[in-house]
Each structure stands twice: as structure tokens, then as C-alpha cells.
Design an enzyme around this catalytic site. Structure first.
Site, mmCIF file in Angstrom:
data_model
loop_
_atom_site.group_PDB
_atom_site.id
_atom_site.type_symbol
_atom_site.label_atom_id
_atom_site.label_comp_id
_atom_site.label_asym_id
_atom_site.label_seq_id
_atom_site.Cartn_x
_atom_site.Cartn_y
_atom_site.Cartn_z
ATOM 1 N N GLY A 1 13.964 -1.426 60.893
ATOM 2 C CA GLY A 1 13.047 -1.988 59.892
ATOM 3 C C GLY A 1 12.846 -1.040 58.737
ATOM 4 O O GLY A 1 13.810 -0.445 58.236
ATOM 5 N N SER B 1 19.100 -1.089 63.510
ATOM 6 C CA SER B 1 18.206 -1.166 62.345
ATOM 7 C C SER B 1 16.769 -1.044 62.829
ATOM 8 O O SER B 1 16.356 -1.700 63.790
ATOM 9 C CB SER B 1 18.459 -2.422 61.511
ATOM 10 O OG SER B 1 18.431 -3.556 62.310
ATOM 11 N N GLY C 1 14.623 2.480 58.316
ATOM 12 C CA GLY C 1 16.055 2.693 58.098
ATOM 13 C C GLY C 1 16.874 2.394 59.328
ATOM 14 O O GLY C 1 16.618 1.414 60.034
ATOM 15 N N GLY D 1 18.974 -7.347 57.234
ATOM 16 C CA GLY D 1 19.979 -6.906 58.217
ATOM 17 C C GLY D 1 21.380 -7.336 57.799
ATOM 18 O O GLY D 1 22.361 -6.603 58.015
ATOM 19 N N ASP D 2 21.485 -8.508 57.188
ATOM 20 C CA ASP D 2 22.795 -8.996 56.735
ATOM 21 C C ASP D 2 23.324 -8.112 55.598
ATOM 22 O O ASP D 2 24.520 -7.828 55.524
ATOM 23 C CB ASP D 2 22.684 -10.453 56.255
ATOM 24 C CG ASP D 2 22.061 -11.342 57.318
ATOM 25 O OD1 ASP D 2 22.196 -11.019 58.511
ATOM 26 O OD2 ASP D 2 21.423 -12.337 56.960
HETATM 27 O O1 LIG Z 1 21.937 -17.474 63.460
HETATM 28 P P1 LIG Z 1 20.501 -17.071 63.546
HETATM 29 O O2 LIG Z 1 20.283 -15.886 64.422
HETATM 30 O O3 LIG Z 1 19.629 -18.239 63.899
HETATM 31 O O4 LIG Z 1 20.050 -16.574 62.114
HETATM 32 C C1 LIG Z 1 20.164 -17.373 60.966
HETATM 33 C C2 LIG Z 1 19.138 -17.034 59.954
HETATM 34 O O5 LIG Z 1 19.141 -15.643 59.705
HETATM 35 C C3 LIG Z 1 19.313 -15.379 58.329
HETATM 36 O O6 LIG Z 1 20.627 -15.082 58.104
HETATM 37 C C4 LIG Z 1 18.572 -14.155 57.921
HETATM 38 O O7 LIG Z 1 19.177 -13.049 58.563
HETATM 39 C C5 LIG Z 1 18.961 -16.644 57.593
HETATM 40 O O8 LIG Z 1 19.756 -16.796 56.479
HETATM 41 C C6 LIG Z 1 19.129 -17.749 58.638
HETATM 42 O O9 LIG Z 1 20.179 -18.580 58.354
#
Ligand SMILES: O=P(O)(O)OC[C@H]1O[C@](O)(CO)[C@@H](O)[C@H]1O
Length: 308
Positions: A218, A216, A221, A247-248
Site C-alpha cells: 500500500g 505491495s 511501497g 497495483g496494476d
Molecule cells: O479480476 P478482479 O480481481 O475482480 O479485479 C478487477 C478489478 O480490479 C481493477 O483492475 C483494479 O485493480 C479494476 O479495474 C477491476 O476491473
């Protein structure tokens, strides 16, 4: 069913302030709490797209109870494993004056070897009924750095496609276990391979064991190196907003399209449209469904030919 694993779940707290000033005292205008950690975000987006998603990982203590209470009315099914320690919180502070977000992530609870063994039993049962698995986020204290590699091997021996989205040493070891797909950002790829050129770094990650790499980039894309080809996919125009969880959403786009039997260009278009629609949503980790529908046909996916 699509299974998402979040070993270090989190209660995601977002504060909105007028202007964030280091060393200053702030009145918080708005507070939101959401069940978080990367795999929970992925599963929520999968649920919104109409997929049956199951979340597993660790949850515990009073914060874990709050997280489970917030998760209960949502579509992903809860197969989280209880631990004695307290689930962590993450704090995202959004600055209204700039639109920027500052993220503070707690380390998470100490997990014992007995709790890890209990999780492995649950994971093996769930993988047996899954169409795809996503392994997401950081490891809580007590979990060995090769944990994701172990989970990748279990999914592969059950012939279930497995996507890995983590960073640092757990990513390096996980890639060596040959996951079907990894989705690092440019920074994580550079740390893994020592190269700041995403094409070169993604090629290196494939040689280390990943069957496909979707990097990814940013607002620009994604860049995808796959057994079927190399593509760049980009939104029609860069957008401003809160990138937390973008990203999720890209992971959810890739997995849902994989489960529906779509080809790589369609998977990438969905990943980019969903992550862009997440940046545009006012709440961190949510996506704007109207923006997603408008963006999807306008994402450009082009075979990538490197400049000589
Ligand atoms: O497990 P980590 O890498 O600390 O990431 C967790 C965090 O990242 C996020 O998922 C955002 O991508 C947040 O919801 C937060 O919980």
C-alpha cells in the site's frame, strides 16, 4: 511486445457521490466507464510508457461490445477472444466526503471448455511473439482453478518471462508452476502463507515456486525478494487518493523495466512511482504523468536487512 492476459475483463464503472451512506439513496454526480480488468489496466499503462502491448482474455455480449469500443482508440492491441456470455461490470463508488472508494465486482460470464480451448490456441500463438507475459486478475466462472498454472507452464516452455498477479487458489496453484514473478498484496500473501509478516510470507511464496516476489504494501511501497537480493522501495511520502488500479500500474512498471533490461532497483523505483502516481490521478486506473516524472527520482530503494 508485452502480452497481458485478463481472463475476466470488465467494464469498470465509477460513480462519484457526495457521501456514501449504507442503506441510503444516492444521487450520482459523475459516471465514468473504462475498459478494465487488471491486465487491461496494465496494458494501458504500458502503452502510455511507449511499449507495444497486446491484451488477450475473454470478452462477450453487449458489455463486451462497449468495452471493445472504448479500447479501440487506445494503444494496447486487442486480441481478446469472444465468448457467448456477457462481460461483467465492476462498480467503484467514490465518496467525495472521505475520498474513499467502495468496489463491487460482478463474477463475470460463464466460459465453456470450447471457449477455453479457443483461448489457449490464441495464447500460445501470442506468447511465441512476446518479450514478457502478465497474467492478471480473477477467473470467470467455468475456468478451472489451475488455469493460471497452465498458462505459466506454456510461457515457461516458450522461455518467455511470466508475471502472475492473482489471488486465492489460482495464485497458490500458479506459484507451484514456477512463474518468474508474483506481485501479491500483503493481504493476499497472508492468505496464501498464513503469515502476516510480509518478509516471512514472501520467503514462503518463493519456496513454493515463485522465482521473485514483489509484495505491495500500500502507501508504504513494496518489498521485493528476488534471486539478486531483497529490497524495500518506498515513495518519498505516503499519498492519499484513489488506489484503484495502483497495483496494476506497479505491474506495468515492473514489466516495462524488465523489457528494457533495467535492474531490480530500477524496476522497483518505476513500480512505486507509477503506483503512487495512479493513487494521485483523479480517475481510477489512470496515472498522473507529471507526478510520475517527479516521483521517479525520489523513490527510495534500499537493501532490506530484517530487524533481529
Ligand atoms: O479480476 P478482479 O480481481 O475482480 O479485479 C478487477 C478489478 O480490479 C481493477 O483492475 C483494479 O485493480 C479494476 O479495474 C477491476 O476491473
Amino acid at each position: 511486445m508485452i502480452l497481458t492476459v485478463t481472463l475476466n475483463t470488465a467494464l469498470d464503472v465509477t460513480y462519484t457521490v457526495d457521501a456514501l451512506v449504507p442503506h441510503g439513496s444516492h444521487r450520482v454526480g459523475e459516471v465514468t466507464e473504462r475498459p478494465g480488468g487488471k491486465g487491461l489496466n496494465v496494458a494501458r499503462v504500458l502503452g502510455a510508457l511507449g511499449h507495444d502491448a497486446v491484451v488477450t482474455g475473454f470478452v462477450g455480449g453487449a458489455t463486451g461490445d462497449v468495452l471493445r469500443g472504448l479500447l479501440a482508440p487506445l494503444p494496447p492491441r486487442d486480441a481478446l477472444v469472444e465468448v457467448a456470455g456477457n462481460t461483467r461490470r465492476t462498480l467503484a463508488i467514490t465518496d467525495r466526503s472521505t475520498g474513499d472508494t467502495t468496489q463491487l465486482n460482478e463474477p463475470g460470464p460463464q466460459v465453456s471448455s470450447a471457449e477455453w480451448a479457443a483461448f489457449l490456441r490464441t495464447y500460445e500463438e501470442l506468447v511465441a511473439g512476446a518479450d514478457a507475459v502478465a497474467l492478471c486478475g480473477s477467473l470467470p466462472p467455468g475456468i478451472h482453478v489451475g488455469a493460471y498454472a497452465e498458462l505459466v507452464r506454456i510461457a515457461r516452455s516458450a522461455a518467455v518471462p511470466v508475471l502472475l498477479d492473482t489471488s486465492g487458489e489460482p495464485l497458490r496453484r500458479g506459484i507451484a508452476a514456477r512463474p518468474d514473478l508474483v506481485k501479491p498484496n500483503a493481504e493476499e500473501l497472508a492468505r496464501l502463507t498464513g503469515s502476516r509478516d510480509p518478509l516471512r510470507a514472501a520467503g514462503d511464496a518463493r519456496r513454493r515456486g515463485a522465482h521473485a516476489v514483489v509484495a505491495s504494501l500500500g502507501p508504504e511501497g513494496v518489498l521485493a525478494l528476488t534471486p539478486d537480493g531483497v529490497w524495500r522501495a518506498a515513495p518519498p511520502a505516503p499519498v492519499r487518493g484513489n488506489p484503484t488500479g495502483a497495483g496494476d500500474s506497479a505491474v506495468a512498471g515492473l514489466l516495462s523495466a524488465l523489457a528494457e533490461g533495467l535492474d531490480w532497483p530500477e524496476r522497483l523505483a518505476r513500480a512505486v512511482a507509477l503506483s503512487t502516481a495512479t493513487v494521485l490521478a483523479p480517475t481510477a486506473g489512470e496515472f498522473d504523468a507529471t507526478a510520475y516524472a517527479e516521483l521517479l527520482p525520489r523513490v527510495t530503494v534500499e537493501p532490506h536487512t530484517p530487524t533481529p
